[in-house]
Design an enzyme around this catalytic site. Structure first.
Site, PDB file in Angstrom:
ATOM      1  CB  SER A 438       7.371 -50.935  66.390  1.00  0.00           C
ATOM      2  OG  SER A 438       7.647 -51.862  67.409  1.00  0.00           O
ATOM      3  N   PRO A 439       4.521 -51.404  67.878  1.00  0.00           N
ATOM      4  CG  PRO A 439       3.674 -53.336  68.873  1.00  0.00           C
ATOM      5  CD  PRO A 439       4.745 -52.863  67.935  1.00  0.00           C
ATOM      6  CD  GLN A 517       2.503 -55.346  72.052  1.00  0.00           C
ATOM      7  OE1 GLN A 517       2.413 -54.376  72.793  1.00  0.00           O
ATOM      8  NE2 GLN A 517       3.627 -55.697  71.443  1.00  0.00           N
ATOM      9  CE1 TYR A 598       4.800 -53.083  81.006  1.00  0.00           C
ATOM     10  CE2 TYR A 598       5.360 -53.699  78.762  1.00  0.00           C
ATOM     11  CZ  TYR A 598       5.257 -52.742  79.755  1.00  0.00           C
ATOM     12  OH  TYR A 598       5.609 -51.434  79.492  1.00  0.00           O
ATOM     13  NE  ARG A 646       7.465 -56.210  70.414  1.00  0.00           N
ATOM     14  CZ  ARG A 646       7.711 -54.927  70.117  1.00  0.00           C
ATOM     15  NH1 ARG A 646       7.752 -54.007  71.074  1.00  0.00           N
ATOM     16  NH2 ARG A 646       7.913 -54.547  68.876  1.00  0.00           N
ATOM     17  NE  ARG A 740      13.012 -43.546  70.866  1.00  0.00           N
ATOM     18  CZ  ARG A 740      13.020 -44.677  71.559  1.00  0.00           C
ATOM     19  NH1 ARG A 740      13.156 -45.840  70.932  1.00  0.00           N
ATOM     20  NH2 ARG A 740      12.899 -44.664  72.870  1.00  0.00           N
TER      21      ARG A 740
END
Length: 792
Positions: A438-439, A517, A598, A646, A740
């Site tokens: 994942s980013p 991304q 964002y 996303r 993680r």
């Protein structure tokens, strides 16, 4: 009085025989100074607590108030797990022995849908009639000298608290005690969207049965299980359906007898044409009860008064019995009542919260049952079995290998291949497995240029076996950065630096795809590096911020300016220019970041978009600018390469984006050419209240996938390969993105293959690393467990 020790002495393990139930109220005066305990509610939890407390200290005066008669009971069968029974056996062998003589046991689950029956074995259930359970507990209380007051309303808890050392409020989901002291307990009650009714059949099912009926009014489901083997046996039958289906079918106008007969007719095949019976049965909506505190002074909540868990994952009686055991033990172990009540809540709350998370996942699955009806038959059955995430691919394989293999075959797994190592194609890109790195923002670029850290970070994860490795959010302009350490794609130097990284991945880890991304910080920009203060403004060197509306992210944050038409056009072109550079840099996939508050996410959420022009207002208008940016990027991004988006599927805040909105957002992007939706949640507003938990964002991805047919990536607290296999095989996602776990272990995917004994093409080890491909020995950490022992 509430701070006084409960005292008492341990009792031996010896027991007295259980006699017939006794509704009398012994009037013998208690010994002077004997601890006094009041129990409000004579259900299984209250009775078992009373029996344990009296058994541990015979000097205690324990009184139970029950407003109903001793032989009144509502509902039919009760299911208890072997785990709970083990606790009962240790705490009170006499009760355990009586229960053992009554239990009906079975191992199979039958799922019947569209005339196909799928059976999965090895599950292990034990049930008995609720009335018989109450008789056993009545008898045990009588033998121990507990005072039982039937047909008697308990005095208010506040009154009892002045005369008794301890008040145990086991007065159910509609607890008057909880309501009277709501300011202290802090209850939160959620009413759910399905109606259900408890009924019974006078024969024993030979398995736990789930049956789906697709009627002219909508989908209805039956949950059935045996609870008595006497004579021809008996079974609990719960009929459940969405509120709108219940109304359309006319159940709102039927009385108890008419409802019972109608349910028997709908599920006549499951019942073999036999009737159903009721017992003061009414249609109701399930209510999830949560309390911020379980005790107030010397009054403590137990069972449904403190918490509820949906019947589809087990019995509320099970939780109440476990509560009683923990409460009795804590009172024995702690020096005074306040310490004991705190210890009780500390011990039980994690177990209960885990159960409630599983219960909510299960009840929401049944609420959304129509979304799954067209799944392949075996996948549908597997999905139902794993709906709460407590049953997983791996433990189901151990319980019933043949059934699990049949599901894998239907999914398309080659022999010996776990679901996570099957390929998946997006446009012209075929991923060799379903694992995505994942980013993750690293905040380690200089002037937007990724350096050696990024090469090692992303290169290590590419070598680690994932099918797709994603960059962090790469910013489309200098002013679009989150922090001074954020990477960009707005200069030739940055493009060349990214090319160095993609070349390494493609050369040294052939078959690994690498994706970029693209995003713009919006109102969340010009902040410190994460480890210096996440989302905190820079002390100096700030740059101006742009957003949908002039709203700061949180108090103390910089206020952005609302973008004008010229500003919207400029940023759209910056995204397109960055996409061109991404193609030059050699990326295989491009993701547009429209989540986490964002810039583009700020247009989508009603909490952050207060515009009154064509880009604000209802959802189609809020979608307009993100779709314009998507179209501009898609136009310049190579046709054969996929694009994903996303999204934050919920803002976790009142008035924000809802799950229903997320479905429409996904549909809109798919209609514009998005190949998949990367489903995340939150981080849009600072005062969000996320419901964290294992794979907690998956239900949103699941809903988008199964309502729209659009492929999805799911992300969020997915930590084990077993979770990945389970989610894929159930059809809840197409790809699993892990963050993680890949920070903890860059070779997470290769290690997952080794631990499953897989050596196929979905997870090839680099030549240099093959000597380390053998699985090492490892320990395991289990989830919190309920108390199952009681020293006495």
């Amino acid at each position: 009085m509430s701070g006084r020790p409960m005292g008492g002495r341990p009792m031996s393990a010896g027991t007295t025989p259980l006699g017939p139930a006794d509704a009398s109220d012994p009037q013998a005066p208690p010994p002077p100074g004997a601890p006094r305990i009041a129990v409000i509610g004579g259900g299984p939890g209250g009775l078992y607590a009373a029996a344990l407390l009296k058994r541990l200290d015979p000097a205690r005066q324990v009184t139970v108030w029950e407003r109903n008669a001793p032989d009144d009971t509502f509902g039919f069968g009760v299911v208890l797990s072997d785990e709970t029974l083990g606790g009962i056996e240790h705490a009170d062998p006499a009760v355990y022995a009586a229960l053992q003589a009554e239990f009906v046991r079975w191992d199979d689950i039958d799922i019947v849908h569209r005339d196909r029956r799928h059976t999965s074995g090895g599950h292990g259930f034990a049930a008995l009639g609720r009335r018989r359970l109450l008789e056993i507990l009545h008898a045990r209380c009588r033998d121990l000298g507990v005072r039982l007051r039937f047909r008697t309303e308990a005095p208010p808890a506040a009154t009892l608290a002045t005369a008794y050392d301890l008040v145990v409020a086991a007065d159910g989901v509609h607890s008057l005690t909880r309501d009277a002291h709501a300011d202290a307990f802090g209850p939160s009650i959620t009413t759910h969207r399905c109606r259900y009714i408890w009924l019974a059949a006078d024969f024993a099912f030979d398995a736990f049965r789930f049956e789906i009926a697709e009627t002219e009014h909508g989908v209805m489901q039956l949950h059935g299980y045996p609870f008595s083997a006497a004579g021809s046996g008996a079974s609990t039958v719960i009929v459940e359906m969405r509120e709108e289906v219940w109304e359309a079918a006319g159940f709102d106008g039927l009385d108890e007898r008419e409802s019972t007969d109608r349910c028997a007719k709908i599920f006549t095949e499951a019942l073999g044409g036999r009737p159903l019976r009721s017992n003061k049965s009414t249609w109701t909506n399930f209510r999830t009860v949560v309390n911020s505190r379980w005790s107030h002074g010397n009054t403590v909540l137990l069972g449904d008064a403190a918490h509820t868990a949906h019947f589809s994952i087990g019995s509320g009686t099970k939780l109440a019995v476990e509560d009683a055991l923990a409460l009795a033990a804590c009172l024995q172990e702690q020096p005074d009542i306040p310490s004991a009540l705190q210890a009780y809540e500390t011990e039980r709350r994690p177990v209960v919260e885990s159960t409630q998370r599983a219960a909510r996942a299960s009840l929401e699955w049944f609420e959304r049952l129509p979304d799954y009806l067209d799944q392949p038959p075996r996948q549908f059955a597997f999905n139902l079995l794993t709906r709460s995430r407590r049953v997983t691919h791996d433990n189901l394989r151990l319980r019933d290998a043949d059934f699990t293999r049949s599901v894998e075959d239907e999914f398309g797994c080659p022999a010996g291949t776990p679901p996570m190592f099957t390929p998946f194609t997006l446009r012209g890109l075929t991923l060799r497995n379903r694992v995505v790195v994942s980013p993750m923002d690293m905040y380690s670029a200089v002037d937007g240029v990724p350096g050696d850290f990024h090469l090692v970070h992303l290169g290590a994860r590419a070598l680690g076996g994932a099918g797709l490795v994603m960059t962090e959010m790469v910013c489309v302009s200098e002013r679009g950065r989150i922090t001074p350490g954020c990477a960009g794609l707005y200069t030739a130097e940055q493009t060349a630096a990214w090319r160095r990284i993609t070349d390494f991945a493609h050369t040294q880890a052939p078959g690994t795809a690498i994706g970029v991304q693209l995003g713009h910080s919006g109102r969340k920009g010009s902040t410190k590096l994460m480890w210096d203060g996440i989302d905190e403004p820079l002390p100096d060197g700030n740059w101006p911020l742009s957003a949908a509306s002039p709203l700061p992210y949180k108090p103390g944050s910089q206020t952005p300016h609302a973008l004008s038409r010229a500003g919207l056009t400029e940023i759209r072109e910056q995204f397109a220019a960055a996409a061109r550079r991404a193609a030059q840099a050699g990326f295989d996939l491009l993701e547009l970041h429209c989540a986490h508050g964002y810039l583009l996410s700020g247009f989508l959420s009603p909490l952050t978009n207060h515009r009154t022009d064509a880009y604000g207002g209802p959802l189609p208008a809020r979608l307009r600018y993100p779709l314009e940016v998507f179209d501009a990027v898609r136009e310049v991004w190579p046709e054969g390469k996929p694009m994903t988006v996303r999204v934050s599927a919920t803002d976790w805040a009142e008035g924000g984006t809802t799950a229903e909105d997320a479905v429409e957002i996904a549909r809109a992007f798919a209609a514009h050419g998005a190949d998949a939706i990367d489903v995340s949640t939150g981080q849009v507003v600072a005062d969000e209240r996320p419901a964290y938990g294992r794979s907690y964002q998956t239900p949103y991805a699941d809903r988008i996938r199964n309502e729209t047919g659009v492929p999805v990536l799911t992300v969020g607290a997915i930590s084990s390969w077993d979770d990945v296999n389970s989610l894929l095989l159930a059809g809840r996602t197409d790809l699993c993105a892990l963050a993680r776990p890949h920070l903890y272990d860059p070779h997470w995917t290769l290690h997952a293959a080794a631990e499953q004994g897989y050596q196929g093409p979905g997870a090839p080890w680099p030549l240099q690393y093959r000597a380390g491909s053998r699985r090492p020995q490892a320990g395991r950490t289990d989830a919190p467990k309920p108390r199952l022992s009681l020293e006495n």
